[in-house]
Structure formats: structure tokens, C-alpha cells
Design a protein around this motif. Structure first.
Motif, PDB file in Angstrom:
ATOM      1  N   ARG A   1      -7.107  13.351   8.963  1.00  0.00           N
ATOM      2  CA  ARG A   1      -6.546  12.675   7.798  1.00  0.00           C
ATOM      3  C   ARG A   1      -5.634  11.518   8.206  1.00  0.00           C
ATOM      4  O   ARG A   1      -5.129  11.457   9.326  1.00  0.00           O
ATOM      5  N   THR A   2      -5.436  10.620   7.243  1.00  0.00           N
ATOM      6  CA  THR A   2      -4.751   9.362   7.516  1.00  0.00           C
ATOM      7  C   THR A   2      -3.737   9.059   6.421  1.00  0.00           C
ATOM      8  O   THR A   2      -3.782   9.653   5.336  1.00  0.00           O
ATOM      9  N   ALA A   3      -2.836   8.120   6.702  1.00  0.00           N
ATOM     10  CA  ALA A   3      -1.886   7.641   5.698  1.00  0.00           C
ATOM     11  C   ALA A   3      -1.501   6.207   6.039  1.00  0.00           C
ATOM     12  O   ALA A   3      -1.603   5.776   7.191  1.00  0.00           O
TER      13      ALA A   3
ATOM     14  N   ALA B   1       0.849  -1.192   0.000  1.00  0.00           N
ATOM     15  CA  ALA B   1       0.000   0.000   0.000  1.00  0.00           C
ATOM     16  C   ALA B   1       0.881   1.238   0.000  1.00  0.00           C
ATOM     17  O   ALA B   1       2.015   1.218   0.479  1.00  0.00           O
ATOM     18  N   ARG B   2       0.325   2.306  -0.524  1.00  0.00           N
ATOM     19  CA  ARG B   2       1.017   3.594  -0.496  1.00  0.00           C
ATOM     20  C   ARG B   2      -0.006   4.712  -0.415  1.00  0.00           C
ATOM     21  O   ARG B   2      -1.167   4.549  -0.816  1.00  0.00           O
ATOM     22  N   THR B   3       0.426   5.850   0.110  1.00  0.00           N
ATOM     23  CA  THR B   3      -0.420   7.037   0.168  1.00  0.00           C
ATOM     24  C   THR B   3       0.245   8.154  -0.620  1.00  0.00           C
ATOM     25  O   THR B   3       1.453   8.386  -0.483  1.00  0.00           O
ATOM     26  N   VAL B   4      -0.538   8.829  -1.456  1.00  0.00           N
ATOM     27  CA  VAL B   4      -0.045   9.980  -2.211  1.00  0.00           C
ATOM     28  C   VAL B   4      -0.971  11.161  -1.957  1.00  0.00           C
ATOM     29  O   VAL B   4      -2.139  10.993  -1.591  1.00  0.00           O
ATOM     30  N   VAL B   5      -0.432  12.354  -2.136  1.00  0.00           N
ATOM     31  CA  VAL B   5      -1.239  13.572  -2.054  1.00  0.00           C
ATOM     32  C   VAL B   5      -1.498  14.050  -3.473  1.00  0.00           C
ATOM     33  O   VAL B   5      -0.568  14.199  -4.271  1.00  0.00           O
TER      34      VAL B   5
ATOM     35  N   ALA C   1      -0.478  19.727   1.171  1.00  0.00           N
ATOM     36  CA  ALA C   1      -0.276  20.474   2.418  1.00  0.00           C
ATOM     37  C   ALA C   1       0.883  19.831   3.167  1.00  0.00           C
ATOM     38  O   ALA C   1       1.012  18.599   3.192  1.00  0.00           O
ATOM     39  N   GLU C   2       1.739  20.629   3.772  1.00  0.00           N
ATOM     40  CA  GLU C   2       2.911  20.095   4.456  1.00  0.00           C
ATOM     41  C   GLU C   2       2.514  19.119   5.560  1.00  0.00           C
ATOM     42  O   GLU C   2       3.191  18.110   5.776  1.00  0.00           O
ATOM     43  N   GLU C   3       1.416  19.387   6.264  1.00  0.00           N
ATOM     44  CA  GLU C   3       1.009  18.486   7.339  1.00  0.00           C
ATOM     45  C   GLU C   3       0.595  17.113   6.796  1.00  0.00           C
ATOM     46  O   GLU C   3       0.769  16.091   7.464  1.00  0.00           O
ATOM     47  N   ASP C   4       0.072  17.074   5.563  1.00  0.00           N
ATOM     48  CA  ASP C   4      -0.270  15.791   4.950  1.00  0.00           C
ATOM     49  C   ASP C   4       0.993  15.047   4.515  1.00  0.00           C
ATOM     50  O   ASP C   4       1.101  13.827   4.698  1.00  0.00           O
ATOM     51  N   LEU C   5       1.946  15.780   3.937  1.00  0.00           N
ATOM     52  CA  LEU C   5       3.213  15.151   3.557  1.00  0.00           C
ATOM     53  C   LEU C   5       3.931  14.597   4.777  1.00  0.00           C
ATOM     54  O   LEU C   5       4.536  13.517   4.723  1.00  0.00           O
ATOM     55  N   ARG C   6       3.860  15.319   5.881  1.00  0.00           N
ATOM     56  CA  ARG C   6       4.514  14.859   7.109  1.00  0.00           C
ATOM     57  C   ARG C   6       3.894  13.551   7.595  1.00  0.00           C
ATOM     58  O   ARG C   6       4.601  12.640   8.045  1.00  0.00           O
ATOM     59  N   LEU C   7       2.575  13.449   7.504  1.00  0.00           N
ATOM     60  CA  LEU C   7       1.888  12.235   7.907  1.00  0.00           C
ATOM     61  C   LEU C   7       2.286  11.065   7.010  1.00  0.00           C
ATOM     62  O   LEU C   7       2.562   9.955   7.495  1.00  0.00           O
ATOM     63  N   VAL C   8       2.318  11.294   5.704  1.00  0.00           N
ATOM     64  CA  VAL C   8       2.735  10.243   4.776  1.00  0.00           C
ATOM     65  C   VAL C   8       4.170   9.811   5.076  1.00  0.00           C
ATOM     66  O   VAL C   8       4.477   8.609   5.143  1.00  0.00           O
ATOM     67  N   ARG C   9       5.056  10.788   5.262  1.00  0.00           N
ATOM     68  CA  ARG C   9       6.461  10.462   5.555  1.00  0.00           C
ATOM     69  C   ARG C   9       6.587   9.634   6.823  1.00  0.00           C
ATOM     70  O   ARG C   9       7.420   8.723   6.902  1.00  0.00           O
ATOM     71  N   ALA C  10       5.765   9.933   7.816  1.00  0.00           N
ATOM     72  CA  ALA C  10       5.851   9.195   9.074  1.00  0.00           C
ATOM     73  C   ALA C  10       5.544   7.721   8.866  1.00  0.00           C
ATOM     74  O   ALA C  10       6.221   6.848   9.434  1.00  0.00           O
ATOM     75  N   THR C  11       4.538   7.405   8.053  1.00  0.00           N
ATOM     76  CA  THR C  11       4.236   5.992   7.808  1.00  0.00           C
ATOM     77  C   THR C  11       5.359   5.327   7.022  1.00  0.00           C
ATOM     78  O   THR C  11       5.692   4.161   7.263  1.00  0.00           O
ATOM     79  N   GLU C  12       5.956   6.062   6.089  1.00  0.00           N
ATOM     80  CA  GLU C  12       7.073   5.506   5.312  1.00  0.00           C
ATOM     81  C   GLU C  12       8.283   5.249   6.207  1.00  0.00           C
ATOM     82  O   GLU C  12       8.950   4.209   6.101  1.00  0.00           O
TER      83      GLU C  12
ATOM     84  N   PHE D   1      -1.408   5.573  10.209  1.00  0.00           N
ATOM     85  CA  PHE D   1      -1.652   6.530  11.286  1.00  0.00           C
ATOM     86  C   PHE D   1      -2.755   7.496  10.882  1.00  0.00           C
ATOM     87  O   PHE D   1      -2.879   7.873   9.713  1.00  0.00           O
ATOM     88  N   ALA D   2      -3.543   7.898  11.862  1.00  0.00           N
ATOM     89  CA  ALA D   2      -4.420   9.055  11.724  1.00  0.00           C
ATOM     90  C   ALA D   2      -3.786  10.195  12.503  1.00  0.00           C
ATOM     91  O   ALA D   2      -3.084   9.975  13.490  1.00  0.00           O
ATOM     92  N   ARG D   3      -4.039  11.411  12.080  1.00  0.00           N
ATOM     93  CA  ARG D   3      -3.301  12.536  12.645  1.00  0.00           C
ATOM     94  C   ARG D   3      -3.580  12.740  14.135  1.00  0.00           C
ATOM     95  O   ARG D   3      -2.659  13.027  14.898  1.00  0.00           O
TER      96      ARG D   3
END
Length: 268
Positions: free
Chosen positions: A233-235, A113-117, A122-133, A210-212
């Protein structure tokens, strides 16, 4: 029962894993403003049919779903994160899209699975995606003989804590091989040094999500889609990984992926 795979069987899983990576890369490339989720689903169906592969999702009917599932992708948007049922929704600028797929080829499965924006991130969404990665790479790094299952869970949980994200442990990683879901369950938080000792031949789908701002989930009326309980939001990031005598082998790594780079995954 946990089934250890031979090196030859892991090679066969790698065939499925490379194709899973190819499909996810294509879905990420196509996901854009104005694209309908059903278009992504149908494109993936075509790729699977042309390859002569089998979807592990089609007709899947677990106890928690309102089955059978009649799609080849799970597609989840924004506060949705797991088991997203593809439906008539057109992606908008700034949407967070998670795509999850499991495919079997010649009787051996792989799951990723992967999450993309979509569009302008938004930086907060990228941060959430990066955290799961980052959490996924941290777990992969300790998937070595002699370590324990709790080490994988602890590695994921530590990254979540560093980023300030709560962790849900109801749904997590799992064994994989001849079927999509095998023993053991791999929670996304746990205590290091506890649990099953890792041995060569163990194959796992590791999947931090994760969910924020919450660790609680709710289900949509469709009986499948899982969302954060507070609408945050989630990733979700997932790879199929083999424990070997040497380094762990990621069977679903995408060619364009740059693990642990500190930036969110490329769209391709």
C-alpha cells in the motif's frame, strides 16, 4: 528556467490554492464505502465548472503517460499512488484512497494531494499516511531563503527512514506557477546543503509519497496509473508552498487540516 514570483503573483496563486483545498476537502468528505471513483471525478468537474476554473490535468499529455489525460482528478487506490486514472471502481471498507488535483485560476496554478482511509482504517495504513504528512511538514519547515533544495529532499527522506519506508526518487515535487510543472524537480530524498539555493518568490509543489515495502514502481496498462511494484500500500501528501522573506506560505492548506499533529488528516 526558474521563475521567481512577486508577492502579488503569489497572492494570485493563493486564490487557486484555496480552491484546490476546497475541492480536496469535498472529495475527502464524499469518499466512503460504496462510492464510485467516477462519482468523485464528476463532482470535482462540477465544482471546477461552477468556479470558472481550469483543470491542469485535462488534456495533459507528458512523455510518461498514454495521453491525453481526460479527467480533473487523479484517484489512486491501495497500491496505486500516482496519476491514478479514475475508473469504474466502488470503494470498499479499508481502502486507501489518494486524490490529487491541480487547478488554474486566471492563469495561475496550484497543486495538492491527500490520502484518506475509507471506512474502518488499519493502523498500519494510518501510520503510512501520517508519515507522508509528517514528511511534507518537515520539508515545508525548511522552505526558507538561504536553505537549499537538498534540504527539502533530505527532510522528506529523513522522515521516511525514521518510519522504515523506502523512497522512490523518479517522481517527486516540482516548481509550479503559470503552469502545473515548472523547474526545479524536488526529489523525495537527497543530501542537505546541496542544490539550488532557495530565494523568496520560489513556488514549489512538495509531494512526499511512500510505498510500505518498496521503492520500485510499475505502470498499469492504462498508461497512467503508477503502483508499488510489490503490491504494498501507498500514500501521498502534497502542498503548493511559497518561499517568502519570512515564513513559508502553504497556498493549498485545507481549513480543517492540523499540520504535524501526529494524527492522520481529517476526512473533511
Amino acid at each position: 528556467m526558474i521563475e521567481l514570483k512577486t508577492p502579488a503573483e503569489i497572492d494570485r496563486m493563493h486564490v487557486a490554492g484555496r480552491f484546490v483545498a476546497e475541492v480536496l476537502s469535498e472529495v475527502g468528505r464524499l469518499a466512503d464505502v460504496g462510492v464510485n471513483l467516477l462519482d468523485l471525478e464528476h463532482h470535482a468537474r462540477g465544482m471546477i465548472a461552477r468556479r470558472g476554473a481550469e483543470s491542469c490535468y485535462w488534456d495533459y499529455a507528458p512523455s510518461f503517460g498514454r495521453g491525453p489525460f481526460r479527467n480533473v482528478l487523479c484517484l489512486a487506490v491501495n497500491d496505486a499512488v500516482l496519476h491514478g486514472l479514475p475508473h469504474d471502481y466502488t470503494l470498499r471498507d479499508g481502502d486507501v484512497l489518494t486524490a490529487d488535483i491541480a487547478i488554474s485560476i486566471d492563469g495561475w496554478a496550484a497543486d495538492s494531494a491527500r490520502t484518506v482511509v475509507v471506512g474502518t482504517p488499519a493502523e498500519e495504513d494510518l501510520r503510512l499516511v501520517r508519515a507522508t504528512e509528517e514528511a511534507l511538514e518537515a520539508a515545508i519547515a525548511v522552505a526558507r531563503p538561504g536553505n537549499r533544495l537538498g534540504d527539502l529532499s533530505a527532510a522528506i527522506g529523513a522522515v521516511a527512514r525514521d518510519h522504515g519506508y523506502p523512497v522512490n526518487t523518479e517522481f517527486g515535487g516540482h516548481g509550479i506557477g503559470r503552469t502545473m510543472h515548472e523547474d526545479p524537480h524536488v526529489p523525495n530524498a537527497g543530501r542537505a546543503g546541496r542544490g539550488l539555493r532557495l530565494r523568496p518568490g520560489l513556488t514549489l509543489a512538495l509531494e512526499p509519497w511512500f510505498a510500505r515495502t518498496t521503492d520500485r514502481i510499475v505502470h498499469d496498462p492504462d498508461g497512467w496509473t503508477i503502483r508499488s511494484a510489490d503490491g504494498s500500500r501507498t500514500a501521498h501528501s502534497e502542498h503548493t508552498v511559497a518561499v517568502t522573506e519570512d515564513d513559508p506560505v502553504v497556498l493549498t492548506r485545507r481549513e480543517s487540516e492540523h499540520p504535524a499533529s501526529g494524527t492522520a488528516s481529517p476526512r473533511s
